[in-house]
Design an enzyme around this catalytic site. Structure first.
Site, short mmCIF file in Angstrom:
data_model
loop_
_atom_site.label_atom_id
_atom_site.label_comp_id
_atom_site.label_asym_id
_atom_site.label_seq_id
_atom_site.Cartn_x
_atom_site.Cartn_y
_atom_site.Cartn_z
N GLN A 186 -6.73 -14.18 1.48
CA GLN A 186 -5.62 -14.35 2.42
C GLN A 186 -5.55 -15.80 2.89
OE1 GLN A 186 -4.89 -11.35 5.42
NE2 GLN A 186 -4.03 -12.84 6.83
N HIS B 182 6.99 0.80 7.51
CA HIS B 182 7.29 1.74 8.59
C HIS B 182 7.50 0.98 9.89
CE1 HIS B 182 3.10 1.22 9.84
NE2 HIS B 182 2.72 1.55 8.61
N HIS C 162 5.60 -2.00 11.16
CA HIS C 162 5.79 -3.34 10.59
C HIS C 162 6.94 -4.10 11.25
CE1 HIS C 162 3.79 -1.28 7.06
NE2 HIS C 162 3.10 -2.40 7.11
N LYS D 213 4.06 6.31 14.89
CA LYS D 213 3.46 7.55 14.42
C LYS D 213 4.04 8.71 15.23
CE LYS D 213 0.41 6.02 11.39
NZ LYS D 213 0.39 6.43 9.98
N THR D 214 4.42 9.80 14.54
CA THR D 214 4.93 10.98 15.20
C THR D 214 4.17 12.20 14.67
OG1 THR D 214 6.60 11.53 13.55
CG2 THR D 214 7.22 9.91 15.23
N LYS E 242 -10.27 -1.06 9.45
CA LYS E 242 -10.46 0.18 8.68
C LYS E 242 -11.94 0.55 8.72
CE LYS E 242 -6.17 0.56 7.42
NZ LYS E 242 -5.67 -0.40 8.41
N THR F 11 0.81 -1.22 0.00
CA THR F 11 0.00 0.00 0.00
C THR F 11 0.84 1.27 0.00
OG1 THR F 11 -0.16 -0.18 2.41
CG2 THR F 11 -1.96 -1.10 1.13
N ASP G 239 -4.44 -8.13 15.02
CA ASP G 239 -5.58 -7.70 14.20
C ASP G 239 -5.85 -8.66 13.05
OD1 ASP G 239 -3.17 -6.96 13.01
OD2 ASP G 239 -4.06 -5.27 11.94
#
Length: 417
Positions: A180, A50, A53, A239-240, A87, A45, A201
Site C-alpha cells: 500500500q 456498500h 465506503h 449494516k442492517t 481483521k 473484495t 483505520d
C-alpha cells in the site's frame, strides 16, 4: 482543528470528516494553491461497494468540487493479499478472475459521484495491479523493504493485537503495508499525487506511504483520515438486519436504499446530512433543529438527498412516493422490492414463512417463523398468528401481488406469475 485557508480542508472540517492530518499547515497550503491531487484505494473484495465506503467516496467528491483531481485506485494487486487491518483472521484469497469481476462491479459506484475524463480536475481510475504484478521479490526487498523496520511494523494495532492474542498473522499479510505504501510512491511518480485519503483505520498504512515517498524520492506528501462511523446506538454504519447496504442497484434497490436512510436514528440525522449529502450547512442546521415528529421531515430530506446522489433524483422521488403509499395508506407499490414466484406454487398453498424467505425478509424459514411468533409478520397488512400459516391464490391482490411486512419498516412484494 482551526480554520483552514483551503476550501477543501475547511469543507471536510465543517462537515465532520476530519480526524487525523499529517503536516496540516503544509497540506493546507498545497490544497489552497493550484490543483491538489489525492487518492483513495479500494480493494476488490466484493462486486459492489456498500454504504460503509461512502465516507471515502464523498471525500473524493468534495476534493473535485473544491478544484482538486481525485484518483480512484482499484486494488487489483493488493486484493491478492487482502488488507488485514482490523481483521481478527486472514481474509480468504480470491482468484484473478474473481478480482476482475469485482472491479467491474465496484467501478459503477463512483460514476454518480465523480466526473471522469481527461481534464485537469477530472477523476481517473487506476489499478495497482499495473505495477504490483510486475514487481519481483528482490525489488520488493531492496527498493521497498529497506525503508521499513520490523520494530515499527509490529507496533501497528492490528499486528500487535493478533500477536498478543496469539492469533496467526501471516507473512503475506505483513507485506500489505509495504505494497500500500508503494502505491503512494507510484502515484506520486506517475500522477504527481501528493495526498492519500482514507478511514482512520488506515492511518498506519497511510503514514507508511508518506514515509516511503519521503525516503525514496524526497517527496513531500500528505495523509488525511476521516472518522470511522458508527450509529448513535453503536452499530456499524451500513449494516442492517439484512446485511450490508450495497450501493449497486442490483444488490440493493433504490427503494431499499431510500428506506435505509429514512430509518436513520434521530441522533444521527444531522451528522449524516453533513457527511452523505451535498445540502448546504445552513439548510442542514435548520433540519437538525427539528424535534419530535418533525424530525421525520429531516429524515425524508436525508433519504431524498442521499438517494438522489446514488441513484438520481427520479429514483429518490419514486422511492418517497412508494413509501408514502405503503406507510400512509396501506397500499402496495411497484417500487417496493418484488420477488416473482410461479402461481402454481400457491394452488395448494405455500408456507407464509417460505414466502418471507423468498422475499428476502428473513434468511430462513426458522427466522420467518420467529417473526410470526413475535407478532412481527403481516400479509397484506394483516397480522399472522400461525407459524404454519399458508398463502393461497385467494390471498392475492387484484394485481397478482402480496404485500409482506416484517416489523414496521421492512416491506416487500410477492408477485405471482
Amino acid at each position: 482543528m482551526g480554520q483552514f485557508k483551503s476550501v477543501f480542508l475547511q469543507t471536510l472540517e465543517d462537515r465532520g470528516f476530519t480526524k487525523q492530518i499529517t503536516h496540516s499547515d503544509a497540506l493546507d497550503a498545497y490544497c489552497a494553491n493550484g490543483t491538489p491531487i489525492g487518492y483513495i484505494g479500494f480493494d476488490a473484495t466484493a462486486d459492489s461497494l456498500h454504504v460503509g465506503h461512502l465516507m471515502q467516496i464523498m471525500m473524493l467528491r468534495h476534493l473535485q468540487r473544491c478544484g482538486g483531481k481525485p484518483i480512484v485506485l482499484m486494488g487489483g494487486g493488493t486484493t491478492k493479499i487482502g488488507d488485514p487491518t482490523d481483521k481478527e483472521k486472514s481474509r480468504p484469497l480470491l482468484t484473478n478472475e474473481q478480482i476482475a469481476d469485482n472491479i467491474a462491479g465496484i467501478r459503477k459506484a463512483f460514476e454518480p459521484f465523480l466526473k471522469f475524463g481527461d481534464g485537469p480536475t477530472d477523476a481517473v481510475i487506476v489499478n495497482n495491479a499495473d505495477w504490483l504484478d510486475k514487481l519481483s521479490y528482490i525489488e520488493v526487498l531492496r527498493d521497498i523493504g529497506v525503508h521499513f523496520t520490523i520494530n515499527t511494523m509490529v507496533k501497528q494495532e492490528t499486528v500487535a493485537r493478533r500477536l498478543e492474542n496469539e492469533q496467526p498473522y501471516t507473512f503475506l499479510e505483513f507485506n500489505y503495508l509495504l505494497l500500500q505504501s508503494y502505491d503512494f510512491l507510484e502515484l506520486f511518480r506517475r500522477q504527481n499525487c501528493r495526498l492519500q485519503l482514507g478511514g482512520s483505520d488506515q492511518w498506519g498504512n497511510i503514514l507508511g506511504g508518506v514515509d516511503l515517498v519521503h525516503k525514496a524520492d524526497s517527496g513531500d506528501v500528505f495523509g488525511l483520515t476521516a472518522h470511522l462511523i458508527t450509529t448513535a446506538s453503536g452499530g456499524k454504519m451500513g449494516k442492517t438486519a439484512d446485511g450490508a447496504v450495497w450501493l449497486n442497484p442490483d444488490r440493493k434497490s433504490p427503494y431499499e436504499y431510500w428506506q435505509f436512510w429514512r430509518n436513520t436514528e434521530d441522533a444521527d440525522v444531522g451528522r449524516f446530512l453533513r457527511l452523505f449529502t451535498d445540502l448546504p450547512i445552513q439548510e442542514i442546521e435548520t433540519l437538525e433543529a427539528l424535534d419530535g415528529a418533525e424530525i421525520n421531515a429531516a429524515k425524508i430530506a436525508l433519504a431524498n438527498a442521499a438517494t438522489s446522489l446514488m441513484h438520481g433524483k427520479d429514483a429518490a422521488t419514486e422511492a418517497e412516493r412508494a413509501a408514502s403509499a405503503v406507510f400512509g395508506s396501506g397500499q402496495t407499490d411497484e417500487a417496493m422490492p418484488t420477488t416473482e414466484i410461479p402461481r402454481a406454487e400457491l394452488v395448494n398453498g405455500m408456507l407464509a414463512a417460505a414466502a418471507f424467505q423468498a422475499a428476502n425478509l428473513s434468511k430462513s424459514n426458522g427466522e420467518a417463523r420467529r417473526l410470526i411468533k413475535q407478532g412481527a409478520a403481516r400479509v397484506n397488512d394483516k397480522l399472522l398468528n400461525d407459524q404454519n400459516a399458508q398463502i393461497t391464490e385467494s390471498d392475492l391482490n387484484e394485481d397478482g401481488t402480496l404485500k409482506l411486512s416484517a416489523g414496521k419498516k421492512r416491506h416487500a412484494l410477492i408477485r405471482a406469475v
